[in-house]
Design an enzyme around this catalytic site. Structure first.
Site, PDB file in Angstrom:
ATOM      1  N   GLY A  64      53.584  82.623  82.180  1.00  0.00           N
ATOM      2  CA  GLY A  64      52.552  83.242  81.295  1.00  0.00           C
ATOM      3  C   GLY A  64      51.010  82.186  82.760  1.00  0.00           C
ATOM      4  O   GLY A  64      51.015  82.796  82.475  1.00  0.00           O
ATOM      5  N   GLN A 120      48.095  80.029  73.514  1.00  0.00           N
ATOM      6  CA  GLN A 120      47.745  79.615  72.588  1.00  0.00           C
ATOM      7  C   GLN A 120      48.154  79.976  71.058  1.00  0.00           C
ATOM      8  O   GLN A 120      47.986  79.797  70.077  1.00  0.00           O
ATOM      9  CB  GLN A 120      46.516  78.024  72.377  1.00  0.00           C
ATOM     10  CG  GLN A 120      47.239  77.282  73.721  1.00  0.00           C
ATOM     11  CD  GLN A 120      48.993  76.621  73.253  1.00  0.00           C
ATOM     12  OE1 GLN A 120      48.841  76.047  72.235  1.00  0.00           O
ATOM     13  NE2 GLN A 120      48.622  75.514  74.470  1.00  0.00           N
ATOM     14  N   ALA A 129      55.326  83.571  76.510  1.00  0.00           N
ATOM     15  CA  ALA A 129      56.305  83.749  75.369  1.00  0.00           C
ATOM     16  C   ALA A 129      57.020  82.646  74.732  1.00  0.00           C
ATOM     17  O   ALA A 129      57.047  82.319  73.193  1.00  0.00           O
ATOM     18  CB  ALA A 129      58.075  84.718  75.749  1.00  0.00           C
ATOM     19  N   HIS A 130      56.920  81.518  75.851  1.00  0.00           N
ATOM     20  CA  HIS A 130      57.999  80.249  75.053  1.00  0.00           C
ATOM     21  C   HIS A 130      56.634  79.476  74.232  1.00  0.00           C
ATOM     22  O   HIS A 130      56.777  78.775  73.580  1.00  0.00           O
ATOM     23  CB  HIS A 130      58.767  79.923  76.124  1.00  0.00           C
ATOM     24  CG  HIS A 130      57.422  78.962  77.337  1.00  0.00           C
ATOM     25  ND1 HIS A 130      57.629  77.103  76.816  1.00  0.00           N
ATOM     26  CD2 HIS A 130      55.976  78.850  77.837  1.00  0.00           C
ATOM     27  CE1 HIS A 130      56.517  76.935  78.633  1.00  0.00           C
ATOM     28  NE2 HIS A 130      55.638  77.988  78.184  1.00  0.00           N
ATOM     29  N   CYS A 161      45.574  61.384  81.866  1.00  0.00           N
ATOM     30  CA  CYS A 161      45.370  61.881  83.441  1.00  0.00           C
ATOM     31  C   CYS A 161      46.681  63.318  83.916  1.00  0.00           C
ATOM     32  O   CYS A 161      47.369  62.485  83.660  1.00  0.00           O
ATOM     33  CB  CYS A 161      45.426  60.881  84.058  1.00  0.00           C
ATOM     34  SG  CYS A 161      44.431  59.339  83.929  1.00  0.00           S
TER      35      CYS A 161
END
Lengths: 75, 336
Positions: B69, B168, B186-187, B278
């Site tokens: 991605g 997302q 894809a994941h 952070c």
């Protein structure tokens, strides 16, 4: 600033969120109207101190020199 | 252990596991070769591309495969002319921000909820020198769904191609049309890691940014993990079929978390707790929370998926307020 105290809270060298915690401890000890200058060199302080002021209804006055943030107790 | 970090990666969909195993049997050869094993691999590759195109409502020859991605979203913007200015929201994924770090870029602010300022975006894409715009479809850190349709309309009016980072959203919610290039992973939808999807609409002046890419068939060069592509396609088809039902099931659970967490934190007067957003490697606060102007500490990201149960959410809500109170007591900040 005439007639009002300027307190300084030196949090340099502390990692966030410690400066914000120190601010949250100190500000209620000061009279309403007092300006507290927080000195903090963690980069997150530039974001977190104004955000904390907004959440807590205190007045963020802006940066004051290198690593300085001025906050006025309003409530 | 209850897994509540779907925004980082969803657990594999059961059909992805099955497809992965099946494709490993006969999807191992180079799909560019003409011997039978290669032709079989080519069939699987074409079928995976076609299935993903169907789910996304695009043409199969508009779908390109990348190694991740991150690779997809970076190629999405790097395929546009380097000399032109890119306009993007202040809350893009750091993968995109890193890709354009040495380009001329304009960052458009967001409000306290993390929603991009459409008027400012509209004004920014009209400026001279702008060549491309980019918008994340929904924030990976805070979940805010962005006004993609409005921004796409503004970009179209200005003649500027829009890149949408839909990592997302794909497999969960529809992504409005009007973009020129879309990137996904894809994941995030229950497929395997290592499958990035790039959709480049026909007519877009986008050039594959990889050395040696074939302009006629511009998947990212290098042998793709074909069984993973097949599994990704199967998972997307399954996720697409379940998306409405899952949204109806999960939205109320998300709302329950919001209400309960906000109520207990509010009651206890919490403003700061011991968490930190952070970036672990840099100690800088999250650029997303910074852009929203909210506290960069004391945040917990919770993201649900198809395996999340109501019981898991309730168990989480039962322990969270007590845990936070304990941590605050240990840190000596209970009354602040």
């Amino acid at each position: 600033m005439a007639g009002r105290q300027m307190d300084v809270l030196d949090c340099r060298g502390q990692r966030c969120p410690l400066p914000v915690i120190a601010l949250a401890r100190r500000l209620p000890e000061l009279p309403v109207g007092t300006v507290l200058r927080v000195l903090a060199d963690d980069p997150a302080a530039a974001n977190d101190i104004p955000a904390w002021c907004r959440l807590r209804g205190q007045e963020y006055l802006g940066v004051a020199g290198a690593d300085g943030y001025d906050v006025r107790r309003v409530s | 252990m209850a897994y509540l970090d779907a925004a980082a990666g969803a657990p594999p969909h059961p059909v992805a596991r099955q497809a992965l195993l099946a494709a490993q049997e006969d999807g191992w050869a180079d799909p560019g070769k003409l011997y039978p094993q290669g032709r079989r691999a080519r069939q699987l590759l074409d079928a995976a591309r076609g299935a993903i195109a169907d789910q996304l409502g695009v043409r199969a020859d508009e779908v390109l495969f990348c190694a991740s991605g991150t690779d997809a979203v970076q190629a999405a913007v790097l395929g546009f002319r380097a000399g032109a200015t890119i306009v993007h929201s202040a809350i893009e994924h750091s993968a995109l921000l890193h890709a354009v770090a040495d380009r001329s870029a304009v960052s458009v602010p967001v409000d306290r909820l993390g929603r991009v300022d459409v008027a400012a975006f509209t004004a920014a894409v009209r400026e001279p020198g702008v060549g491309v715009a980019a918008l994340i479809s929904a924030s990976h850190e805070v979940g805010t769904v962005q006004p993609v349709a409005e921004v796409a309309a503004a970009c179209a009016a200005a003649g500027i191609p829009l890149v949408v980072d839909a990592a997302q959203s794909v497999g969960r919610v529809p992504v409005p049309d009007g973009w020129a290039v879309l990137a996904a992973s894809a994941h995030k939808w229950g497929g395997p890691a290592g499958v990035g999807v790039l959709v480049v609409h026909k007519g877009t002046r986008w050039v594959p940014p990889w050395p040696g890419a074939d302009p006629a068939a511009p998947d990212q060069p290098g042998t793709r993990n074909l069984p993973a592509l097949v599994a990704a396609a199967a998972a997307l088809r399954a996720a697409g079929a379940e998306a409405d039902a899952e949204a109806r099931r999960l939205y109320p659970l998300v709302e329950r978390i919001r209400t309960r967490v906000a109520a207990s934190l509010d009651r206890a007067g919490f403003a700061v707790s011991s968490g930190s957003s952070c970036t672990s490697s840099t100690l800088r606060p999250s650029h997303v929370l910074e852009a929203m102007g909210v506290l960069s500490h004391g945040n917990v990201r919770v993201s649900l998926h198809r395996d999340t149960t109501e019981a898991e959410v309730d168990a989480f809500l039962d322990v969270l307020p007590g845990l936070v109170a304990d941590l605050r007591a240990q840190a000596g900040v209970a009354g602040l």
